[in-house]
Design a protein around this motif. Sequence first.
Motif, PDB file in Angstrom:
ATOM      1  N   TYR A 131       1.000  -1.339  -0.011  1.00  0.00           N
ATOM      2  CA  TYR A 131       0.073  -0.067   0.017  1.00  0.00           C
ATOM      3  C   TYR A 131       0.945   1.303   0.005  1.00  0.00           C
ATOM      4  CZ  TYR A 131      -3.497   3.304   1.608  1.00  0.00           C
ATOM      5  OH  TYR A 131      -4.434   4.458   1.837  1.00  0.00           O
ATOM      6  N   ILE A 132       1.799   1.360   0.889  1.00  0.00           N
ATOM      7  CA  ILE A 132       2.719   2.394   0.973  1.00  0.00           C
ATOM      8  C   ILE A 132       3.460   2.569  -0.365  1.00  0.00           C
ATOM      9  CG2 ILE A 132       4.979   3.328   2.180  1.00  0.00           C
ATOM     10  CD1 ILE A 132       3.682   1.854   4.644  1.00  0.00           C
ATOM     11  N   ASN A 133       4.150   1.491  -0.736  1.00  0.00           N
ATOM     12  CA  ASN A 133       4.716   1.669  -2.104  1.00  0.00           C
ATOM     13  C   ASN A 133       3.898   2.203  -3.264  1.00  0.00           C
ATOM     14  OD1 ASN A 133       7.079   0.536  -1.176  1.00  0.00           O
ATOM     15  ND2 ASN A 133       6.871  -1.435  -1.591  1.00  0.00           N
ATOM     16  N   GLY A 134       2.520   1.708  -3.447  1.00  0.00           N
ATOM     17  CA  GLY A 134       1.578   2.464  -4.259  1.00  0.00           C
ATOM     18  C   GLY A 134       1.422   3.630  -4.149  1.00  0.00           C
ATOM     19  N   LEU A 135       1.398   4.081  -2.707  1.00  0.00           N
ATOM     20  CA  LEU A 135       1.211   5.856  -2.708  1.00  0.00           C
ATOM     21  C   LEU A 135       2.608   6.456  -2.976  1.00  0.00           C
ATOM     22  CD1 LEU A 135       0.034   5.484   1.129  1.00  0.00           C
ATOM     23  CD2 LEU A 135      -1.492   6.118  -0.640  1.00  0.00           C
ATOM     24  N   LEU A 136       3.764   5.786  -2.820  1.00  0.00           N
ATOM     25  CA  LEU A 136       5.000   6.444  -3.010  1.00  0.00           C
ATOM     26  C   LEU A 136       5.052   6.474  -4.661  1.00  0.00           C
ATOM     27  CD1 LEU A 136       7.447   4.980  -0.270  1.00  0.00           C
ATOM     28  CD2 LEU A 136       6.521   7.446  -0.570  1.00  0.00           C
ATOM     29  N   SER A 137       4.807   5.347  -5.407  1.00  0.00           N
ATOM     30  CA  SER A 137       4.888   5.517  -6.563  1.00  0.00           C
ATOM     31  C   SER A 137       3.630   6.338  -7.477  1.00  0.00           C
ATOM     32  CB  SER A 137       4.874   4.046  -7.314  1.00  0.00           C
ATOM     33  OG  SER A 137       3.547   3.481  -6.944  1.00  0.00           O
ATOM     34  N   GLY A 138       2.736   6.875  -6.678  1.00  0.00           N
ATOM     35  CA  GLY A 138       1.354   7.225  -7.358  1.00  0.00           C
ATOM     36  C   GLY A 138       0.512   6.598  -8.081  1.00  0.00           C
ATOM     37  N   GLU A 139       0.737   5.283  -8.000  1.00  0.00           N
ATOM     38  CA  GLU A 139      -0.324   4.408  -8.285  1.00  0.00           C
ATOM     39  C   GLU A 139      -1.700   4.119  -7.658  1.00  0.00           C
ATOM     40  OE1 GLU A 139       1.789   0.447  -8.718  1.00  0.00           O
ATOM     41  OE2 GLU A 139       3.290   1.356 -10.052  1.00  0.00           O
ATOM     42  N   ARG A 140      -1.485   4.979  -6.361  1.00  0.00           N
ATOM     43  CA  ARG A 140      -2.535   4.636  -5.487  1.00  0.00           C
ATOM     44  C   ARG A 140      -2.617   5.954  -4.678  1.00  0.00           C
ATOM     45  NH1 ARG A 140      -3.184  -0.861  -2.074  1.00  0.00           N
ATOM     46  NH2 ARG A 140      -5.211  -0.525  -2.672  1.00  0.00           N
ATOM     47  N   GLU A 141      -3.934   6.178  -4.342  1.00  0.00           N
ATOM     48  CA  GLU A 141      -4.137   7.570  -3.518  1.00  0.00           C
ATOM     49  C   GLU A 141      -4.432   7.295  -2.173  1.00  0.00           C
ATOM     50  OE1 GLU A 141      -6.939  10.216  -5.006  1.00  0.00           O
ATOM     51  OE2 GLU A 141      -5.936  10.210  -7.247  1.00  0.00           O
ATOM     52  N   LEU A 142      -4.145   8.133  -1.098  1.00  0.00           N
ATOM     53  CA  LEU A 142      -4.460   7.748   0.153  1.00  0.00           C
ATOM     54  C   LEU A 142      -5.894   7.602   0.450  1.00  0.00           C
ATOM     55  CD1 LEU A 142      -2.970   7.523   3.105  1.00  0.00           C
ATOM     56  CD2 LEU A 142      -3.330  10.073   3.314  1.00  0.00           C
ATOM     57  N   ASP A 143      -6.576   6.459   0.811  1.00  0.00           N
ATOM     58  CA  ASP A 143      -7.833   6.288   0.917  1.00  0.00           C
ATOM     59  C   ASP A 143      -8.208   5.844   2.289  1.00  0.00           C
ATOM     60  OD1 ASP A 143     -10.491   5.482   0.899  1.00  0.00           O
ATOM     61  OD2 ASP A 143     -10.241   4.116  -0.585  1.00  0.00           O
ATOM     62  N   ARG A 144      -8.550   6.544   3.290  1.00  0.00           N
ATOM     63  CA  ARG A 144      -8.541   6.310   4.793  1.00  0.00           C
ATOM     64  C   ARG A 144      -9.891   5.261   5.163  1.00  0.00           C
ATOM     65  NH1 ARG A 144      -6.572  11.470   4.489  1.00  0.00           N
ATOM     66  NH2 ARG A 144      -4.902  11.814   6.004  1.00  0.00           N
ATOM     67  N   ASP A 145     -10.611   5.131   4.103  1.00  0.00           N
ATOM     68  CA  ASP A 145     -11.716   3.955   4.059  1.00  0.00           C
ATOM     69  C   ASP A 145     -11.315   2.767   3.639  1.00  0.00           C
ATOM     70  OD1 ASP A 145     -13.661   5.910   5.282  1.00  0.00           O
ATOM     71  OD2 ASP A 145     -14.154   6.628   3.180  1.00  0.00           O
ATOM     72  N   SER A 146     -10.167   2.752   3.189  1.00  0.00           N
ATOM     73  CA  SER A 146      -9.715   1.106   2.545  1.00  0.00           C
ATOM     74  C   SER A 146      -9.327   0.304   3.507  1.00  0.00           C
ATOM     75  CB  SER A 146      -8.658   1.490   1.341  1.00  0.00           C
ATOM     76  OG  SER A 146      -7.534   1.809   2.029  1.00  0.00           O
ATOM     77  N   VAL A 147      -9.381  -0.969   3.294  1.00  0.00           N
ATOM     78  CA  VAL A 147      -8.818  -1.977   4.379  1.00  0.00           C
ATOM     79  C   VAL A 147      -7.200  -1.847   4.476  1.00  0.00           C
ATOM     80  CG1 VAL A 147      -8.429  -4.601   4.719  1.00  0.00           C
ATOM     81  CG2 VAL A 147     -10.773  -3.524   3.397  1.00  0.00           C
TER      82      VAL A 147
END
Length: 169
Positions: A52-68
Amino acid sequence: MPYCSNCGSRVKDIHHYCGSCGQALSKVAESETDPPMAVSRDGFLSLRSLSYINGLLSGERELDRDSVSYMQLSREVNAALEDFARLAMVEELDLLQLWAAGLSSEALSTPVEDMNSNQVRDWLAAIGLGRTLRMYDESLHTEFEDEFNERLQKLVEIAGEELDDIGDE
């Protein structure tokens, strides 16, 4: 307490995944596109949280406080802070000395591309220590990182002098 249908390990109703095998245990978990891997490793973050963190760092994911993934990361960080609270209760335990005791002496002076896996862990721990202070300062609007860096520089100078004295003997 229920059991995982895949491996039979005990799980709690609040768990979305089995901690032993990574099996999805809820509809929310089944809808996630990035299931966790069940692999043991050093450190307090699970591979799911690291992913999850790597996805945030690479820009592939956005911070989603509702996600598992975010909820799991939150639980793991809280557990780590609980552990640090326990460490802080031990009188005369110096966190910097504790960290340095396991540090490879050449780890921080070796180019990253030439490091072995232990040296990479030591290098990441050093970065993590500094970044933790920065996160602390940013969260609480303090300037502890600068003070810490000054103290650390003094300790490095003192250690260097002591090593020189030992070499002269």
